[in-house]
Design a protein around this motif. Structure first.
Motif, mmCIF file in Angstrom:
data_model
loop_
_atom_site.group_PDB
_atom_site.id
_atom_site.type_symbol
_atom_site.label_atom_id
_atom_site.label_comp_id
_atom_site.label_asym_id
_atom_site.label_seq_id
_atom_site.Cartn_x
_atom_site.Cartn_y
_atom_site.Cartn_z
ATOM 1 N N CYS A 359 0.855 -1.191 0.000
ATOM 2 C CA CYS A 359 0.000 0.000 0.000
ATOM 3 C C CYS A 359 0.888 1.238 0.000
ATOM 4 C CB CYS A 359 -0.899 -0.006 1.234
ATOM 5 S SG CYS A 359 -1.911 1.478 1.408
ATOM 6 N N ASP A 360 0.678 2.111 -0.977
ATOM 7 C CA ASP A 360 1.531 3.289 -1.151
ATOM 8 C C ASP A 360 0.644 4.537 -1.208
ATOM 9 O OD1 ASP A 360 3.676 4.897 -1.587
ATOM 10 O OD2 ASP A 360 4.020 4.280 -3.660
ATOM 11 N N LEU A 361 1.011 5.559 -0.455
ATOM 12 C CA LEU A 361 0.256 6.811 -0.516
ATOM 13 C C LEU A 361 0.569 7.553 -1.817
ATOM 14 C CD1 LEU A 361 0.582 8.263 3.093
ATOM 15 C CD2 LEU A 361 -1.530 7.579 1.951
ATOM 16 N N ARG A 362 -0.458 8.210 -2.371
ATOM 17 C CA ARG A 362 -0.262 9.004 -3.582
ATOM 18 C C ARG A 362 0.030 10.463 -3.228
ATOM 19 N NH1 ARG A 362 -5.205 7.322 -7.678
ATOM 20 N NH2 ARG A 362 -4.440 5.249 -8.258
ATOM 21 N N ASN A 363 0.809 11.089 -4.086
ATOM 22 C CA ASN A 363 1.071 12.529 -3.991
ATOM 23 C C ASN A 363 1.610 12.938 -2.615
ATOM 24 O OD1 ASN A 363 0.017 12.865 -6.639
ATOM 25 N ND2 ASN A 363 -2.067 12.904 -5.786
ATOM 26 N N THR A 392 -3.538 -6.743 10.694
ATOM 27 C CA THR A 392 -3.479 -7.689 11.812
ATOM 28 C C THR A 392 -4.839 -8.329 12.060
ATOM 29 O OG1 THR A 392 -1.719 -6.379 12.841
ATOM 30 C CG2 THR A 392 -2.872 -7.951 14.244
ATOM 31 N N ALA A 393 -5.905 -7.524 12.004
ATOM 32 C CA ALA A 393 -7.255 -8.056 12.235
ATOM 33 C C ALA A 393 -7.647 -9.087 11.193
ATOM 34 C CB ALA A 393 -8.263 -6.915 12.250
ATOM 35 N N ASN A 394 -7.037 -9.031 10.004
ATOM 36 C CA ASN A 394 -7.361 -9.968 8.930
ATOM 37 C C ASN A 394 -6.324 -11.074 8.776
ATOM 38 O OD1 ASN A 394 -9.892 -8.939 7.702
ATOM 39 N ND2 ASN A 394 -8.670 -7.072 7.402
ATOM 40 N N GLY A 395 -5.564 -11.316 9.843
ATOM 41 C CA GLY A 395 -4.649 -12.453 9.848
ATOM 42 C C GLY A 395 -3.321 -12.229 9.163
ATOM 43 N N GLY A 396 -2.994 -10.971 8.846
ATOM 44 C CA GLY A 396 -1.720 -10.687 8.200
ATOM 45 C C GLY A 396 -0.726 -10.051 9.145
ATOM 46 N N GLU A 397 0.407 -9.675 8.588
ATOM 47 C CA GLU A 397 1.444 -9.011 9.383
ATOM 48 C C GLU A 397 2.127 -7.954 8.535
ATOM 49 O OE1 GLU A 397 5.480 -9.943 11.991
ATOM 50 O OE2 GLU A 397 4.604 -11.512 10.751
ATOM 51 N N VAL A 398 2.282 -6.764 9.105
ATOM 52 C CA VAL A 398 3.048 -5.720 8.439
ATOM 53 C C VAL A 398 4.527 -6.051 8.584
ATOM 54 C CG1 VAL A 398 3.724 -3.299 8.522
ATOM 55 C CG2 VAL A 398 1.304 -3.922 8.676
ATOM 56 N N LEU A 399 5.193 -6.217 7.444
ATOM 57 C CA LEU A 399 6.619 -6.529 7.482
ATOM 58 C C LEU A 399 7.465 -5.281 7.653
ATOM 59 C CD1 LEU A 399 7.283 -9.297 4.805
ATOM 60 C CD2 LEU A 399 7.406 -9.484 7.279
ATOM 61 N N LYS A 400 7.090 -4.197 6.967
ATOM 62 C CA LYS A 400 7.914 -2.996 7.064
ATOM 63 C C LYS A 400 7.179 -1.799 6.499
ATOM 64 C CE LYS A 400 11.082 -4.937 4.753
ATOM 65 N NZ LYS A 400 12.437 -5.164 4.282
ATOM 66 N N PHE A 401 7.656 -0.636 6.889
ATOM 67 C CA PHE A 401 7.229 0.636 6.311
ATOM 68 C C PHE A 401 8.367 1.121 5.422
ATOM 69 C CE2 PHE A 401 5.319 0.441 10.610
ATOM 70 C CZ PHE A 401 3.990 0.313 10.226
ATOM 71 N N ILE A 402 8.042 1.428 4.176
ATOM 72 C CA ILE A 402 9.051 1.862 3.213
ATOM 73 C C ILE A 402 8.698 3.279 2.789
ATOM 74 C CG2 ILE A 402 10.263 1.268 1.079
ATOM 75 C CD1 ILE A 402 8.876 -1.521 1.326
ATOM 76 N N ALA A 419 -6.279 -16.814 2.569
ATOM 77 C CA ALA A 419 -5.219 -15.800 2.573
ATOM 78 C C ALA A 419 -5.514 -14.716 1.534
ATOM 79 C CB ALA A 419 -3.864 -16.454 2.302
ATOM 80 N N CYS A 420 -6.006 -15.124 0.339
ATOM 81 C CA CYS A 420 -6.326 -14.140 -0.703
ATOM 82 C C CYS A 420 -7.498 -13.254 -0.279
ATOM 83 C CB CYS A 420 -6.646 -14.863 -2.009
ATOM 84 S SG CYS A 420 -5.214 -15.681 -2.766
ATOM 85 N N ARG A 421 -8.526 -13.846 0.309
ATOM 86 C CA ARG A 421 -9.669 -13.051 0.772
ATOM 87 C C ARG A 421 -9.254 -12.070 1.855
ATOM 88 N NH1 ARG A 421 -12.128 -18.081 0.128
ATOM 89 N NH2 ARG A 421 -11.886 -18.570 2.341
ATOM 90 N N ASN A 422 -8.357 -12.498 2.747
ATOM 91 C CA ASN A 422 -7.888 -11.595 3.808
ATOM 92 C C ASN A 422 -7.165 -10.387 3.223
ATOM 93 O OD1 ASN A 422 -8.924 -13.206 5.825
ATOM 94 N ND2 ASN A 422 -7.003 -14.305 6.187
ATOM 95 N N ALA A 423 -6.370 -10.625 2.169
ATOM 96 C CA ALA A 423 -5.663 -9.510 1.531
ATOM 97 C C ALA A 423 -6.646 -8.565 0.851
ATOM 98 C CB ALA A 423 -4.647 -10.051 0.526
ATOM 99 N N ALA A 424 -7.645 -9.132 0.146
ATOM 100 C CA ALA A 424 -8.635 -8.295 -0.535
ATOM 101 C C ALA A 424 -9.462 -7.491 0.467
ATOM 102 C CB ALA A 424 -9.543 -9.168 -1.392
ATOM 103 N N THR A 425 -9.869 -8.129 1.557
ATOM 104 C CA THR A 425 -10.639 -7.430 2.596
ATOM 105 C C THR A 425 -9.824 -6.285 3.195
ATOM 106 O OG1 THR A 425 -11.864 -9.439 3.128
ATOM 107 C CG2 THR A 425 -11.828 -7.711 4.803
ATOM 108 N N SER A 426 -8.560 -6.535 3.434
ATOM 109 C CA SER A 426 -7.695 -5.495 4.001
ATOM 110 C C SER A 426 -7.586 -4.314 3.048
ATOM 111 C CB SER A 426 -6.301 -6.062 4.297
ATOM 112 O OG SER A 426 -6.367 -7.082 5.270
ATOM 113 N N ALA A 427 -7.426 -4.593 1.756
ATOM 114 C CA ALA A 427 -7.291 -3.513 0.786
ATOM 115 C C ALA A 427 -8.534 -2.628 0.782
ATOM 116 C CB ALA A 427 -7.051 -4.100 -0.604
ATOM 117 N N ARG A 428 -9.707 -3.251 0.779
ATOM 118 C CA ARG A 428 -10.947 -2.478 0.774
ATOM 119 C C ARG A 428 -11.086 -1.631 2.047
ATOM 120 N NH1 ARG A 428 -13.471 -6.920 -2.122
ATOM 121 N NH2 ARG A 428 -14.349 -6.117 -4.078
#
Length: 523
Positions: A359-363, A392-402, A419-428
C-alpha cells in the motif's frame, strides 16, 4: 611472613603464600552404615548390603551407595550419558530391567573418583524416583548438621532464584522467602523501567494480604503525573539515594503522598532502595512492614546485600522482554519471533505461500508541502497505525514501512483462498478508512499471491527480514499501475477469485515482470 606486592589501592597488599580465605563450609562426607540396608523398587528388593555407604553433601539429599556385588538385579551396560561433579568426579549411568520394564540411566557409579569421594569408588547408587525406597533397617542415622552456607535467603538467591520463570514469580518468591526468614514484610514492589514504545515500565507489586503479584504497566505520562513526581519512586530513580521512613511517628521526615495511604493500611515502616542494572539504569525496590517495630537493621542490611544479585535476575528478564518488544515493534510479531528463535543468519529463510500486499500513498510530496512536516508526520503515523490494525485483524502481518508505503504478508495458515480473501478485505478496508477519515488522501494498493522466500537478506553486518519473490514484485508493480487505471486497488486473479466486486481491467505488462499479468480492480 613472605614478601608482599602493593596494588593500586593504598591499603591492599597481595601476600605471597597467603592461605585460602574462601569459605570451607561446603562439606562432602561418606559415612559407613553399620547395619544392613535394602533398596527397593516397589516391592522388589534390587539391592541389599551390609557394606553400604551414606553420602552427605551440603544442600543435597543423602545418597546411599552399595558395592556392585550386593545388587540383586542385573546391571545393564553403561550408556553414553555422563554427569560431572566437581567433588566426586564423572558418573557413568546404566539401565536396569525389573518386571519386564526397562529403565534407562537408572543407576550410576563413579569408576574413578576424586580424592574426597574415594570411599564410594566403583559403588552403585540408584536414580531417585517415587517408587524407589531405602530401608535403613537398624541403622541409626546421625543428624545432618549441614545447613545453607550463608543462611536460607542467600542460599535461595544463589541456588534457586535463577530458576524462576518470570519476574512475577521472582517477586513473589522473594517476598515469601523474606517472610519465612522472619522479615516482617507486608508489601513489596519492584519497578523496572522498560524499553517499549508505549509503556514506561513494569511495576510488580506483592502484598501479604492478597498473596499474589499484581503487574502495572504505566505509560510515559507517569513522568509528569503528580502521584509519581511526588513519590519515593522518582526520588530513587533520579539517583538521589534510598528512602527510609517510619510511618508511626507524628512528624515524618518525608511527605510523599503514598506514605499516608500506607499508614492508613496499618503500615509502620517503609523502605525504597535502588536496583541498579549493569548499564546504570536505576530501578526501585520498595518494602513495607506492618510489624510494630518495623524493619530491623539486620533485615535491611541483608536485603541491601541481596539487592545487587537480585537486580541481575531482573535485568535478565528485562533484556529478554526488551528483545521481544523491539523485534516485534520493528519486524512484527511473526518475524520478530523467528529472529528471536535463532533465524539470524544471512540467507536463512523459508519458502511460504502467501498473499502479498503493498500500500503506497499518492502525492506524498504535495501533501507534505501543503500540511507542513509536523502535520504530515502526524497523518502518516495515523495512516500506518490504521493499516497495521486492519492487516493484523485480517490475519496478516506488516513486514515494514518503506517511506510512505506499507508491505504486508498474509501467510497461508488455512487455505490459499482464505489468505487471498484476507488480503482483498484489508485492501478495501484501508481505502474505506482513507475515504472517511482523510477525504483528500488517496492510496495505491497492489496485491498478488504466490510462493515467496520469507527470511533474512542483506550484508554480513546488516540484515533485513523480508519477503522475496515474484508475488512481492508483482504487488509492488500493480500498486504503481493503479494511477493509470483510475483505481485504488489492483490485484491478480488469485486475489480476485470469487470476489463479486472484482473487475478485470486487462492483461498488463509490468516493469521487470517477464509475462503479462491479468489485473483486477476491487471496487
Amino acid at each position: 611472613m613472605g614478601a608482599c606486592t602493593t596494588l593500586s589501592h593504598p591499603h591492599i597488599f597481595l601476600m605471597e603464600s597467603t592461605p585460602q580465605l574462601t569459605s570451607s563450609d561446603y562439606r562432602l562426607r561418606v559415612e559407613p552404615l553399620s547395619a544392613p540396608v535394602r533398596i527397593l523398587l516397589g516391592d522388589t528388593v534390587i539391592a541389599e548390603s551390609s557394606d553400604a555407604r551414606l553420602m552427605r553433601e551440603t544442600r543435597l539429599p543423602d545418597g546411599v551407595y552399595v558395592p556392585q556385588e550386593d545388587v540383586r538385579i542385573p546391571l545393564g551396560e553403561t550408556s553414553d550419558f555422563r554427569t560431572f561433579c566437581p567433588f566426586k568426579g564423572t558418573a557413568r549411568y546404566g539401565e536396569i530391567s525389573v518386571g519386564g520394564e526397562n529403565r534407562a540411566n537408572a543407576w550410576w557409579t563413579y569408576p574413578d573418583t576424586l580424592p574426597e569421594a574415594a570411599a564410594i569408588e566403583g559403588m552403585v547408587s540408584f536414580t531417585p524416583t517415587d517408587d524407589i525406597t531405602i530401608d535403613y533397617g537398624e541403622n541409626n542415622l546421625p543428624g545432618n548438621e549441614d545447613g545453607p552456607i550463608a543462611g536460607p535467603l542467600v542460599n535461595w538467591l544463589l541456588r534457586e532464584a535463577g530458576a524462576c520463570s518470570s519476574p512475577e514469580e521472582l517477586t513473589r518468591q522473594f517476598a515469601e522467602r523474606l517472610g519465612a526468614d522472619g522479615v516482617a514484610v507486608s508489601r513489596l514492589s519492584v519497578l523496572i523501567w522498560s524499553l517499549h514504545p508505549m509503556i514506561a515500565g513494569r511495576n510488580y507489586v506483592w502484598s501479604k494480604q492478597k498473596d499474589k503479584v499484581a503487574v502495572y504497566t504505566p505509560n510515559y505520562d507517569i513522568h509528569t503525573s503528580p502521584a509519581f513526581v511526588n513519590s519515593p519512586l522518582k526520588h530513587v530513580s533520579d539517583g538521589l539515594g534510598g528512602v527510609r521512613q517510619r510511618l508511626d511517628v507524628p512528624d515524618p521526615e518525608f511527605t510523599f503522598s503514598i506514605m499516608d495511604d500506607l499508614r492508613a493500611e496499618g503500615a509502620t515502616d517503609y523502605v525504597a532502595m535502588p536496583l541498579v542494572f549493569s548499564d546504570g539504569q536505576i530501578n526501585v525496590l520498595t518494602l513495607t512492614s506492618d510489624h510494630p517495630d518495623g524493619f530491623t537493621t539486620a533485615n535491611l542490611g541483608l536485603i541491601y546485600e541481596m539487592s545487587f544479585v537480585l537486580s541481575r535476575y531482573f535485568e535478565v528478564f528485562t533484556q529478554r522482554d526488551n528483545s521481544r518488544t523491539l523485534l516485534g515493534t520493528y519486524l512484527g510479531e511473526r518475524s520478530g519471533g523467528r529472529v528471536l528463535g535463532g533465524e539470524i543468519t544471512r540467507g536463512h529463510g523459508d519458502e511460504i505461500d502467501a498473499a502479498i500486499l503493498l500500500c503506497d500513498l499518492r502525492n506524498s510530496t504535495a501533501h507534505e508541502e501543503r500540511l507542513g512536516r509536523t502535520d504530515y508526520l502526524d497523518f502518516l503515523n495515523r495512516f500506518f497505525e490504521e493499516v497495521t490494525d486492519v492487516v493484523t485483524a485480517n490475519g496478516g502481518e506488516v513486514l515494514k514501512f518503506i517511506g510512505d508505503a506499507v508491505l504486508a504478508v498474509f501467510p497461508v495458515t488455512g487455505s490459499e483462498g482464505e489468505a487471498c480473501r484476507n488480503a482483498a478485505t484489508s485492501a478495501r478496508q484501508i481505502v474505506a478508512h482513507l475515504d472517511v477519515a482523510e477525504k483528500d488522501m488517496r492510496c495505491a494498493i497492489g496485491s498478488a499471491f504466490g510462493t515467496v522466500t520469507y527470511g533474512n537478506v542483506g550484508s554480513r553486518e546488516r540484515l533485513d527480514f523480508t519477503v522475496i519473490g515474484r508475488a512481492a514484485n508483482i504487488a509492488a508493480r500493480l500498486a504503481d499501475a493503479c494511477k493509470g487505471h483510475d483505481t485504488s486497488v489492483l490485484v491478480t486473479q488469485d486475489i480476485a477469485e470469487g470476489d463479486a466486486g472484482a473487475r478485470h481491467v486487462g492483461d498488463l505488462e509490468l516493469r521487470n515482470v517477464s509475462e503479462v499479468v491479468g489485473a483486477y480492480s476491487l471496487t
